[in-house]
Design a protein around this motif. Structure first.
Motif, PDB file in Angstrom:
ATOM      1  N   THR A   1       0.825  -1.213   0.000  1.00  0.00           N
ATOM      2  CA  THR A   1       0.000   0.000   0.000  1.00  0.00           C
ATOM      3  C   THR A   1       0.857   1.260   0.000  1.00  0.00           C
ATOM      4  O   THR A   1       2.036   1.241   0.384  1.00  0.00           O
ATOM      5  N   GLU A   2       0.240   2.375  -0.424  1.00  0.00           N
ATOM      6  CA  GLU A   2       0.910   3.675  -0.347  1.00  0.00           C
ATOM      7  C   GLU A   2       1.174   4.069   1.107  1.00  0.00           C
ATOM      8  O   GLU A   2       2.182   4.715   1.408  1.00  0.00           O
TER       9      GLU A   2
ATOM     10  N   VAL B   1       1.630  10.368   7.646  1.00  0.00           N
ATOM     11  CA  VAL B   1       0.335  10.896   7.216  1.00  0.00           C
ATOM     12  C   VAL B   1      -0.303   9.834   6.314  1.00  0.00           C
ATOM     13  O   VAL B   1       0.083   9.682   5.148  1.00  0.00           O
ATOM     14  N   PHE B   2      -1.252   9.108   6.844  1.00  0.00           N
ATOM     15  CA  PHE B   2      -1.867   8.027   6.092  1.00  0.00           C
ATOM     16  C   PHE B   2      -3.095   8.518   5.328  1.00  0.00           C
ATOM     17  O   PHE B   2      -3.821   9.389   5.794  1.00  0.00           O
ATOM     18  N   ARG B   3      -3.337   7.912   4.160  1.00  0.00           N
ATOM     19  CA  ARG B   3      -4.470   8.300   3.311  1.00  0.00           C
ATOM     20  C   ARG B   3      -5.347   7.105   2.953  1.00  0.00           C
ATOM     21  O   ARG B   3      -6.177   7.198   2.052  1.00  0.00           O
ATOM     22  N   ASN B   4      -5.133   5.990   3.631  1.00  0.00           N
ATOM     23  CA  ASN B   4      -5.928   4.791   3.367  1.00  0.00           C
ATOM     24  C   ASN B   4      -5.851   4.371   1.895  1.00  0.00           C
ATOM     25  O   ASN B   4      -6.860   4.047   1.262  1.00  0.00           O
ATOM     26  N   LYS B   5      -4.657   4.425   1.356  1.00  0.00           N
ATOM     27  CA  LYS B   5      -4.418   4.008  -0.031  1.00  0.00           C
ATOM     28  C   LYS B   5      -3.281   3.016  -0.084  1.00  0.00           C
ATOM     29  O   LYS B   5      -2.428   2.989   0.763  1.00  0.00           O
TER      30      LYS B   5
ATOM     31  N   ALA C   1       2.029   2.119   3.482  1.00  0.00           N
ATOM     32  CA  ALA C   1       3.239   1.430   3.936  1.00  0.00           C
ATOM     33  C   ALA C   1       4.487   2.188   3.480  1.00  0.00           C
ATOM     34  O   ALA C   1       5.456   2.338   4.243  1.00  0.00           O
ATOM     35  N   ALA C   2       4.455   2.693   2.245  1.00  0.00           N
ATOM     36  CA  ALA C   2       5.578   3.495   1.756  1.00  0.00           C
ATOM     37  C   ALA C   2       5.725   4.773   2.577  1.00  0.00           C
ATOM     38  O   ALA C   2       6.848   5.200   2.899  1.00  0.00           O
ATOM     39  N   GLU C   3       4.604   5.392   2.934  1.00  0.00           N
ATOM     40  CA  GLU C   3       4.621   6.593   3.767  1.00  0.00           C
ATOM     41  C   GLU C   3       5.187   6.287   5.149  1.00  0.00           C
ATOM     42  O   GLU C   3       5.959   7.084   5.700  1.00  0.00           O
ATOM     43  N   LYS C   4       4.842   5.131   5.699  1.00  0.00           N
ATOM     44  CA  LYS C   4       5.378   4.752   7.010  1.00  0.00           C
ATOM     45  C   LYS C   4       6.889   4.601   6.950  1.00  0.00           C
ATOM     46  O   LYS C   4       7.617   5.099   7.828  1.00  0.00           O
ATOM     47  N   ARG C   5       7.405   3.957   5.901  1.00  0.00           N
ATOM     48  CA  ARG C   5       8.845   3.786   5.772  1.00  0.00           C
ATOM     49  C   ARG C   5       9.542   5.130   5.610  1.00  0.00           C
ATOM     50  O   ARG C   5      10.589   5.384   6.226  1.00  0.00           O
ATOM     51  N   GLN C   6       8.955   6.018   4.793  1.00  0.00           N
ATOM     52  CA  GLN C   6       9.563   7.315   4.561  1.00  0.00           C
ATOM     53  C   GLN C   6       9.537   8.179   5.817  1.00  0.00           C
ATOM     54  O   GLN C   6      10.507   8.855   6.147  1.00  0.00           O
ATOM     55  N   SER C   7       8.413   8.138   6.535  1.00  0.00           N
ATOM     56  CA  SER C   7       8.308   8.945   7.760  1.00  0.00           C
ATOM     57  C   SER C   7       9.277   8.453   8.819  1.00  0.00           C
ATOM     58  O   SER C   7       9.819   9.250   9.595  1.00  0.00           O
ATOM     59  N   PHE C   8       9.515   7.149   8.844  1.00  0.00           N
ATOM     60  CA  PHE C   8      10.489   6.603   9.797  1.00  0.00           C
ATOM     61  C   PHE C   8      11.882   7.117   9.488  1.00  0.00           C
ATOM     62  O   PHE C   8      12.630   7.523  10.394  1.00  0.00           O
ATOM     63  N   LEU C   9      12.239   7.118   8.205  1.00  0.00           N
ATOM     64  CA  LEU C   9      13.562   7.604   7.811  1.00  0.00           C
ATOM     65  C   LEU C   9      13.711   9.101   8.079  1.00  0.00           C
ATOM     66  O   LEU C   9      14.797   9.574   8.436  1.00  0.00           O
ATOM     67  N   GLU C  10      12.613   9.830   7.899  1.00  0.00           N
ATOM     68  CA  GLU C  10      12.648  11.289   8.091  1.00  0.00           C
ATOM     69  C   GLU C  10      12.335  11.721   9.520  1.00  0.00           C
ATOM     70  O   GLU C  10      12.318  12.914   9.811  1.00  0.00           O
ATOM     71  N   LYS C  11      12.078  10.732  10.365  1.00  0.00           N
ATOM     72  CA  LYS C  11      11.814  10.998  11.791  1.00  0.00           C
ATOM     73  C   LYS C  11      10.680  12.005  11.990  1.00  0.00           C
ATOM     74  O   LYS C  11      10.795  13.010  12.677  1.00  0.00           O
ATOM     75  N   ARG C  12       9.540  11.724  11.349  1.00  0.00           N
ATOM     76  CA  ARG C  12       8.348  12.562  11.463  1.00  0.00           C
ATOM     77  C   ARG C  12       7.118  11.677  11.575  1.00  0.00           C
ATOM     78  O   ARG C  12       7.149  10.479  11.226  1.00  0.00           O
TER      79      ARG C  12
END
Length: 219
Positions: free
Chosen positions: A198-199, A215-219, A201-212
């Protein structure tokens, strides 16, 4: 996310022995008392199942008495926090039966078979401190910190991918009855494949790397 708690002094005080015992929402005048009672029980019995089927985790924040059906609702939650006033009682004996709404299934899985037998058969009250000690609840906290504790757990869940949370909850409970380790792993593997594509999941990985915060969109 669902936080289930009581309004007033009790989480759920159970059946009122002074009432007729007939469900007011079963209003078919053509039903006899046995059929009406069956209608009532079928409707009530669906609640713990629906709680487990919800995609959102359910946290029970128990304030005061969780008696009878209230005890079952606390057991059916994914997690349970007890305030210092919490009291768990199998008061179903008071109406002449002994258990309902999944008690005999859920309680042994929380505290073990022998302890569940003692609690169900004697109907003695379990107070907050003992409930934590025997694994009936996740933890007990001072009454004025009950909602804060529940919200803290909820916040720690909400930073994770929504679909991943749903599928993890599903795997957790379905695998209680898995026939083998292989069957359990197969269910988990399918869940991993679905969630990681899912998108969100990609956002979770990116936010972890960016330490923020993600922001989930249910996509």
């Amino acid at each position: 996310m669902v936080i289930l708690t009581g309004s007033g002094r009790a989480f759920c005080a159970g059946h009122d022995l002074r009432s007729s015992g007939l469900a007011q929402w079963v209003d078919d005048p053509d039903l006899g008392p046995t059929y009406r009672s069956r209608h009532h029980m079928t409707g009530m019995a669906s609640i713990p199942v629906l709680m487990r089927q919800l995609p959102q985790p359910v946290i029970a924040a128990v304030n005061g008495a969780a008696a009878g059906i209230g005890f079952s609702l606390a057991l059916a939650a994914d997690m349970c926090i007890a305030g210092s006033s919490a009291k768990f009682v199998n008061s179903i004996h008071n109406v002449g039966t002994g258990h309902e709404l999944g008690m005999s299934y859920l309680l042994p899985r929380a505290v073990g078979t022998q302890r569940a037998a003692e609690i169900l058969l004697t109907a003695r009250p379990i107070l907050a401190e003992e409930a934590e000690r025997i694994g009936l609840v996740l933890r007990s906290v001072p009454e004025d910190q009950l909602m804060e504790a529940a919200l803290e757990i909820a916040s720690n869940i909400l930073i994770n991918v929504p679909l991943g949370v749903w599928l993890t909850k599903q795997s957790l409970w379905l695998n209680q009855a898995a026939g083998s380790l292989e069957a359990a792993i197969e269910l988990e593997s399918r869940a991993v494949f679905m969630a990681r594509s899912t998108e969100d999941a990609a956002e979770k990985r990116q936010s972890f790397l960016e330490k923020r915060p993600p922001v989930f969109r249910n996509k």
